[in-house]
Design a protein around this motif. Sequence first.
Motif, mmCIF file in Angstrom:
data_model
loop_
_atom_site.group_PDB
_atom_site.id
_atom_site.type_symbol
_atom_site.label_atom_id
_atom_site.label_comp_id
_atom_site.label_asym_id
_atom_site.label_seq_id
_atom_site.Cartn_x
_atom_site.Cartn_y
_atom_site.Cartn_z
ATOM 1 N N MET A 29 33.159 31.240 45.338
ATOM 2 C CA MET A 29 33.345 32.687 45.424
ATOM 3 C C MET A 29 34.605 33.034 46.207
ATOM 4 O O MET A 29 35.347 33.959 45.838
ATOM 5 C CB MET A 29 32.122 33.331 46.081
ATOM 6 C CG MET A 29 32.180 34.850 46.139
ATOM 7 S SD MET A 29 32.290 35.607 44.491
ATOM 8 C CE MET A 29 30.711 35.093 43.789
ATOM 9 N N VAL A 30 34.867 32.312 47.294
ATOM 10 C CA VAL A 30 36.085 32.559 48.063
ATOM 11 C C VAL A 30 37.318 32.345 47.190
ATOM 12 O O VAL A 30 38.275 33.133 47.227
ATOM 13 C CB VAL A 30 36.141 31.646 49.308
ATOM 14 C CG1 VAL A 30 37.517 31.712 49.962
ATOM 15 C CG2 VAL A 30 35.073 32.050 50.312
ATOM 16 N N MET A 31 37.302 31.292 46.373
ATOM 17 C CA MET A 31 38.442 31.019 45.508
ATOM 18 C C MET A 31 38.581 32.070 44.411
ATOM 19 O O MET A 31 39.705 32.431 44.025
ATOM 20 C CB MET A 31 38.299 29.627 44.894
ATOM 21 C CG MET A 31 38.285 28.489 45.913
ATOM 22 S SD MET A 31 39.710 28.487 47.022
ATOM 23 C CE MET A 31 41.043 28.154 45.866
ATOM 24 N N ILE A 32 37.462 32.572 43.913
ATOM 25 C CA ILE A 32 37.516 33.628 42.889
ATOM 26 C C ILE A 32 38.098 34.910 43.474
ATOM 27 O O ILE A 32 38.971 35.561 42.880
ATOM 28 C CB ILE A 32 36.117 33.878 42.295
ATOM 29 C CG1 ILE A 32 35.666 32.673 41.468
ATOM 30 C CG2 ILE A 32 36.110 35.146 41.447
ATOM 31 C CD1 ILE A 32 34.255 32.786 40.940
ATOM 32 N N VAL A 33 37.616 35.293 44.660
ATOM 33 C CA VAL A 33 38.134 36.496 45.320
ATOM 34 C C VAL A 33 39.621 36.327 45.624
ATOM 35 O O VAL A 33 40.420 37.256 45.457
ATOM 36 C CB VAL A 33 37.339 36.780 46.607
ATOM 37 C CG1 VAL A 33 37.985 37.916 47.398
ATOM 38 C CG2 VAL A 33 35.898 37.136 46.276
ATOM 39 N N SER A 34 39.999 35.116 46.059
ATOM 40 C CA SER A 34 41.415 34.851 46.344
ATOM 41 C C SER A 34 42.262 35.003 45.081
ATOM 42 O O SER A 34 43.364 35.559 45.129
ATOM 43 C CB SER A 34 41.563 33.442 46.919
ATOM 44 O OG SER A 34 42.922 33.126 47.129
ATOM 45 N N ALA A 35 41.745 34.520 43.954
ATOM 46 C CA ALA A 35 42.481 34.644 42.694
ATOM 47 C C ALA A 35 42.632 36.107 42.277
ATOM 48 O O ALA A 35 43.675 36.511 41.749
ATOM 49 C CB ALA A 35 41.774 33.849 41.597
ATOM 50 N N ILE A 36 41.602 36.900 42.522
ATOM 51 C CA ILE A 36 41.679 38.336 42.198
ATOM 52 C C ILE A 36 42.732 39.018 43.064
ATOM 53 O O ILE A 36 43.557 39.799 42.579
ATOM 54 C CB ILE A 36 40.299 38.995 42.383
ATOM 55 C CG1 ILE A 36 39.306 38.437 41.352
ATOM 56 C CG2 ILE A 36 40.401 40.516 42.256
ATOM 57 C CD1 ILE A 36 37.880 38.906 41.559
ATOM 58 N N LEU A 37 42.711 38.725 44.356
ATOM 59 C CA LEU A 37 43.707 39.313 45.253
ATOM 60 C C LEU A 37 45.106 38.842 44.903
ATOM 61 O O LEU A 37 46.076 39.597 45.032
ATOM 62 C CB LEU A 37 43.376 38.942 46.702
ATOM 63 C CG LEU A 37 42.087 39.526 47.282
ATOM 64 C CD1 LEU A 37 41.842 38.982 48.683
ATOM 65 C CD2 LEU A 37 42.140 41.047 47.306
ATOM 66 N N ASP A 38 45.214 37.608 44.445
ATOM 67 C CA ASP A 38 46.519 37.043 44.104
ATOM 68 C C ASP A 38 47.147 37.754 42.911
ATOM 69 O O ASP A 38 48.367 37.674 42.711
ATOM 70 C CB ASP A 38 46.364 35.550 43.807
ATOM 71 C CG ASP A 38 47.691 34.819 43.834
ATOM 72 O OD1 ASP A 38 48.641 35.330 44.447
ATOM 73 O OD2 ASP A 38 47.784 33.739 43.232
ATOM 74 N N SER A 39 46.329 38.419 42.117
ATOM 75 C CA SER A 39 46.839 39.125 40.941
ATOM 76 C C SER A 39 47.382 40.515 41.280
ATOM 77 O O SER A 39 47.859 41.217 40.391
ATOM 78 C CB SER A 39 45.732 39.254 39.887
ATOM 79 O OG SER A 39 44.675 40.082 40.360
ATOM 80 N N ILE A 40 47.318 40.900 42.555
ATOM 81 C CA ILE A 40 47.804 42.216 42.979
ATOM 82 C C ILE A 40 49.257 42.081 43.438
ATOM 83 O O ILE A 40 49.520 41.497 44.497
ATOM 84 C CB ILE A 40 46.943 42.785 44.121
ATOM 85 C CG1 ILE A 40 45.479 42.893 43.675
ATOM 86 C CG2 ILE A 40 47.470 44.141 44.568
ATOM 87 C CD1 ILE A 40 44.534 43.354 44.758
ATOM 88 N N PRO A 41 50.215 42.598 42.676
ATOM 89 C CA PRO A 41 51.628 42.423 43.056
ATOM 90 C C PRO A 41 51.979 43.061 44.391
ATOM 91 O O PRO A 41 52.918 42.617 45.061
ATOM 92 C CB PRO A 41 52.378 43.101 41.892
ATOM 93 C CG PRO A 41 51.408 43.141 40.759
ATOM 94 C CD PRO A 41 50.065 43.297 41.394
ATOM 95 N N ALA A 42 51.244 44.100 44.786
ATOM 96 C CA ALA A 42 51.581 44.819 46.012
ATOM 97 C C ALA A 42 51.449 43.951 47.258
ATOM 98 O O ALA A 42 52.015 44.276 48.305
ATOM 99 C CB ALA A 42 50.688 46.056 46.148
#
Length: 283
Positions: free
Chosen positions: A212-225
Amino acid sequence: MAAPSETRPETGAATAALPLRAELRRQLGRRRTIGILAVLVALPLVLIGAFALGGPSDGTAPTFVDLAQYGGPNLTVFALYAATGFLLIIVVALFFGDTVPSEAAWGTLRYLLIAPVPRARLLGSKLIIAGLSAVAAMIVLPVWTLIVGGFAYGWNSYLSPTGDQLSLGDFLLRLPIIIGYLILNLAVVAALAFAFGVLTDAPLAAVGGAVMVMIVSAILDSIPALGPIADGLPGHFAFAWATALAPTIDFSRMATGALWSIGYAIIGFGFAFWWFLRKDITS
């Protein structure tokens, strides 16, 4: 004379408790280990079957998927691309997150510590075997895929979508670099799963927490801001190993990703030992 001869075996049994070979035998016989091996062995065969069922190319420029059938090296790279973002994360999380809480779930953890087994030694044995198992899995997947792909599609050079090529000999020299980077990069997953494992008695919670931590990290990583902040997210440099396939290797991204992962791993494993050495084992 009788008393010393009776107590000496007990002391010897305590100091020799849980040798690495015993822990290794236990882990190799687990259904989890057998299941992971079966999935890794089946993956390239499934890919070849899927490509066989698919239709021919439409004649346009070949895509990365089309090139997977160019030869064994290309199939290997495709399998690693497909596995890096999720499958390998689960494999590493299973090996490291399941090892301690499974003992608690079976009710054997407290028994092992009463034996007595020093806590640091118990945790160290499990960490070493989990690490060896994960490393073996990350070696088996590309090596087995290369062998299967070579027999299915030929032993051609590696061809990238940009047209760059690596001879089979050069590719074989680059493959250990790719595997080594994957091992270092996934150390953060190992540390997360291991740390969660000493916090809970439920193996699924430890494994799921790391994933889950890695999934959340991947989601945040997709935010260019997020900009440069994203560099510190676990998994941000997960695919940096692809730079090892360029005609000239640029190690900068792999070095940065490895340093971030090693830093997280030191914190995670350090916390796991700190917590476990102070934890009341009641299960």
